[in-house]
Motif scaffolding. Sequence first.
Motif, PDB file in Angstrom:
ATOM      1  N   ILE A 158      34.091  45.266  45.307  1.00 60.73           N
ATOM      2  CA  ILE A 158      33.741  43.831  45.867  1.00 60.73           C
ATOM      3  C   ILE A 158      34.680  43.523  46.696  1.00 60.73           C
ATOM      4  O   ILE A 158      34.322  42.756  47.761  1.00 60.73           O
ATOM      5  N   ALA A 159      35.918  43.688  46.521  1.00 64.34           N
ATOM      6  CA  ALA A 159      37.172  43.094  47.217  1.00 64.34           C
ATOM      7  C   ALA A 159      36.993  43.717  48.857  1.00 64.34           C
ATOM      8  O   ALA A 159      37.387  43.118  49.854  1.00 64.34           O
ATOM      9  N   LYS A 160      36.395  44.835  48.690  1.00 63.66           N
ATOM     10  CA  LYS A 160      36.291  45.743  50.009  1.00 63.66           C
ATOM     11  C   LYS A 160      35.228  45.431  50.718  1.00 63.66           C
ATOM     12  O   LYS A 160      35.123  45.350  51.840  1.00 63.66           O
ATOM     13  N   GLU A 161      34.007  45.495  50.107  1.00 68.68           N
ATOM     14  CA  GLU A 161      32.412  45.419  50.785  1.00 68.68           C
ATOM     15  C   GLU A 161      31.867  43.868  50.575  1.00 68.68           C
ATOM     16  O   GLU A 161      31.026  43.954  51.067  1.00 68.68           O
ATOM     17  N   GLY A 162      32.492  43.361  49.334  1.00 71.75           N
ATOM     18  CA  GLY A 162      31.499  42.058  48.981  1.00 71.75           C
ATOM     19  C   GLY A 162      31.325  40.831  49.807  1.00 71.75           C
ATOM     20  O   GLY A 162      30.670  40.013  49.293  1.00 71.75           O
ATOM     21  N   GLY A 163      31.972  40.608  50.798  1.00 73.30           N
ATOM     22  CA  GLY A 163      31.987  39.510  51.490  1.00 73.30           C
ATOM     23  C   GLY A 163      33.336  38.902  51.787  1.00 73.30           C
ATOM     24  O   GLY A 163      34.334  39.304  51.340  1.00 73.30           O
ATOM     25  N   THR A 164      32.970  37.679  52.396  1.00 77.80           N
ATOM     26  CA  THR A 164      34.483  37.042  52.606  1.00 77.80           C
ATOM     27  C   THR A 164      34.677  35.561  51.842  1.00 77.80           C
ATOM     28  O   THR A 164      35.870  35.145  51.661  1.00 77.80           O
ATOM     29  N   THR A 165      33.418  34.922  51.288  1.00 74.06           N
ATOM     30  CA  THR A 165      33.604  33.724  50.788  1.00 74.06           C
ATOM     31  C   THR A 165      33.693  33.873  49.219  1.00 74.06           C
ATOM     32  O   THR A 165      33.173  34.941  48.819  1.00 74.06           O
ATOM     33  N   VAL A 166      34.189  32.714  48.658  1.00 70.73           N
ATOM     34  CA  VAL A 166      34.283  33.006  46.962  1.00 70.73           C
ATOM     35  C   VAL A 166      32.717  32.884  46.297  1.00 70.73           C
ATOM     36  O   VAL A 166      32.361  33.988  45.639  1.00 70.73           O
ATOM     37  N   PRO A 167      31.643  32.263  46.888  1.00 74.66           N
ATOM     38  CA  PRO A 167      30.406  32.403  46.292  1.00 74.66           C
ATOM     39  C   PRO A 167      29.953  33.995  46.478  1.00 74.66           C
ATOM     40  O   PRO A 167      29.096  34.397  45.820  1.00 74.66           O
ATOM     41  N   GLU A 168      30.126  34.486  47.656  1.00 78.67           N
ATOM     42  CA  GLU A 168      29.592  35.789  48.092  1.00 78.67           C
ATOM     43  C   GLU A 168      30.038  36.826  47.092  1.00 78.67           C
ATOM     44  O   GLU A 168      29.453  37.777  46.725  1.00 78.67           O
ATOM     45  N   ILE A 169      31.490  36.647  46.947  1.00 79.38           N
ATOM     46  CA  ILE A 169      32.127  37.660  46.018  1.00 79.38           C
ATOM     47  C   ILE A 169      31.733  37.530  44.718  1.00 79.38           C
ATOM     48  O   ILE A 169      31.364  38.527  43.912  1.00 79.38           O
ATOM     49  N   ARG A 170      31.393  36.270  44.133  1.00 77.71           N
ATOM     50  CA  ARG A 170      30.937  36.099  42.739  1.00 77.71           C
ATOM     51  C   ARG A 170      29.491  36.616  42.539  1.00 77.71           C
ATOM     52  O   ARG A 170      29.211  37.034  41.615  1.00 77.71           O
ATOM     53  N   ASN A 171      28.557  36.300  43.887  1.00 82.29           N
ATOM     54  CA  ASN A 171      27.091  36.900  43.534  1.00 82.29           C
ATOM     55  C   ASN A 171      27.205  38.407  43.414  1.00 82.29           C
ATOM     56  O   ASN A 171      26.564  39.126  42.818  1.00 82.29           O
ATOM     57  N   GLU A 219      45.208  37.220  50.604  1.00 84.54           N
ATOM     58  CA  GLU A 219      46.589  37.476  50.916  1.00 84.54           C
ATOM     59  C   GLU A 219      46.802  38.530  51.987  1.00 84.54           C
ATOM     60  O   GLU A 219      46.154  39.456  52.037  1.00 84.54           O
ATOM     61  N   ASN A 220      47.262  37.942  52.993  1.00 83.46           N
ATOM     62  CA  ASN A 220      47.419  38.648  54.428  1.00 83.46           C
ATOM     63  C   ASN A 220      46.017  38.839  55.050  1.00 83.46           C
ATOM     64  O   ASN A 220      45.831  40.137  55.164  1.00 83.46           O
ATOM     65  N   GLU A 221      45.255  38.092  54.979  1.00 82.94           N
ATOM     66  CA  GLU A 221      43.723  37.956  55.348  1.00 82.94           C
ATOM     67  C   GLU A 221      42.985  39.344  54.907  1.00 82.94           C
ATOM     68  O   GLU A 221      42.168  39.800  55.195  1.00 82.94           O
ATOM     69  N   LYS A 222      43.402  39.667  53.485  1.00 81.47           N
ATOM     70  CA  LYS A 222      42.716  40.403  52.529  1.00 81.47           C
ATOM     71  C   LYS A 222      42.346  40.016  51.277  1.00 81.47           C
ATOM     72  O   LYS A 222      43.042  38.966  50.739  1.00 81.47           O
ATOM     73  N   VAL A 223      41.088  39.935  50.924  1.00 81.94           N
ATOM     74  CA  VAL A 223      40.535  39.345  49.831  1.00 81.94           C
ATOM     75  C   VAL A 223      41.109  40.063  48.437  1.00 81.94           C
ATOM     76  O   VAL A 223      41.032  41.302  48.642  1.00 81.94           O
ATOM     77  N   VAL A 224      41.613  39.089  47.501  1.00 80.77           N
ATOM     78  CA  VAL A 224      42.033  39.768  46.466  1.00 80.77           C
ATOM     79  C   VAL A 224      41.586  39.068  45.296  1.00 80.77           C
ATOM     80  O   VAL A 224      41.363  37.929  45.287  1.00 80.77           O
ATOM     81  N   VAL A 225      40.771  39.970  44.408  1.00 79.70           N
ATOM     82  CA  VAL A 225      40.022  39.672  43.034  1.00 79.70           C
ATOM     83  C   VAL A 225      41.003  39.853  42.139  1.00 79.70           C
ATOM     84  O   VAL A 225      41.100  41.076  41.636  1.00 79.70           O
ATOM     85  N   LYS A 226      41.213  38.753  41.260  1.00 80.50           N
ATOM     86  CA  LYS A 226      42.156  39.152  39.781  1.00 80.50           C
ATOM     87  C   LYS A 226      41.144  38.740  38.730  1.00 80.50           C
ATOM     88  O   LYS A 226      40.407  37.827  38.762  1.00 80.50           O
ATOM     89  N   PHE A 227      41.509  39.283  37.678  1.00 81.00           N
ATOM     90  CA  PHE A 227      40.563  38.915  36.496  1.00 81.00           C
ATOM     91  C   PHE A 227      41.895  39.172  35.129  1.00 81.00           C
ATOM     92  O   PHE A 227      42.727  40.012  35.281  1.00 81.00           O
ATOM     93  N   ALA A 228      41.225  38.484  33.998  1.00 83.86           N
ATOM     94  CA  ALA A 228      41.939  38.649  32.891  1.00 83.86           C
ATOM     95  C   ALA A 228      41.218  38.125  31.621  1.00 83.86           C
ATOM     96  O   ALA A 228      40.388  37.228  31.832  1.00 83.86           O
ATOM     97  N   TYR A 229      41.085  39.000  30.615  1.00 83.10           N
ATOM     98  CA  TYR A 229      40.500  38.593  29.241  1.00 83.10           C
ATOM     99  C   TYR A 229      41.083  39.460  28.205  1.00 83.10           C
ATOM    100  O   TYR A 229      41.798  40.217  28.461  1.00 83.10           O
ATOM    101  N   ASP A 230      40.538  38.605  27.171  1.00 87.81           N
ATOM    102  CA  ASP A 230      41.113  39.215  25.766  1.00 87.81           C
ATOM    103  C   ASP A 230      39.950  39.786  25.109  1.00 87.81           C
ATOM    104  O   ASP A 230      38.934  39.379  25.131  1.00 87.81           O
ATOM    105  N   LYS A 231      40.293  40.950  24.424  1.00 84.89           N
ATOM    106  CA  LYS A 231      39.412  41.619  23.659  1.00 84.89           C
ATOM    107  C   LYS A 231      40.002  41.976  22.127  1.00 84.89           C
ATOM    108  O   LYS A 231      41.083  42.402  21.829  1.00 84.89           O
ATOM    109  N   GLU A 232      39.117  41.208  21.157  1.00 83.63           N
ATOM    110  CA  GLU A 232      39.658  41.415  19.800  1.00 83.63           C
ATOM    111  C   GLU A 232      38.738  42.333  19.230  1.00 83.63           C
ATOM    112  O   GLU A 232      37.346  42.175  19.265  1.00 83.63           O
ATOM    113  N   ILE A 233      39.409  43.232  18.454  1.00 85.41           N
ATOM    114  CA  ILE A 233      38.517  44.381  18.026  1.00 85.41           C
ATOM    115  C   ILE A 233      38.871  44.195  16.495  1.00 85.41           C
ATOM    116  O   ILE A 233      40.025  44.262  15.865  1.00 85.41           O
TER     117      ILE A 233
END
Length: 126
Positions: A57-70, A95-109
Amino acid sequence: MSLPRTRAARRIAGERGITLIGLLFWAIVIASLALVALKVLPTLNEYFTIQRAVNKIAKEGGTTVPEIRNAFQRTKDIEYSISSIDAKDLEITKENEKVVVKFAYDKEIELVEPVFLLIKYRGRSQ
């Protein structure tokens, strides 16, 4: 001068092996490790699936936040293994004209009734 060993003493000194208690101990250790591995592997698979989706998605998904989320939401709808994170959980920056997508989550097992394993996953697009 050493005394000659009797036949029974030589036989006992030469015996090697594992006792029944030793066998049970190692069976419990191996079974415990297998239980943890079987419960952790699906979460690792989900993490790597999310990582691949975020990279794509960061490479091909779009340039705006809503496009990337969709784009992520469409990927999530297709990939049945992504259940721990939603499109609204993504942190999208440039960052430097490049879209960066970060994520973080916890998994409880749950391992056994009172014992849980908490894994904190974090990732970002490349």
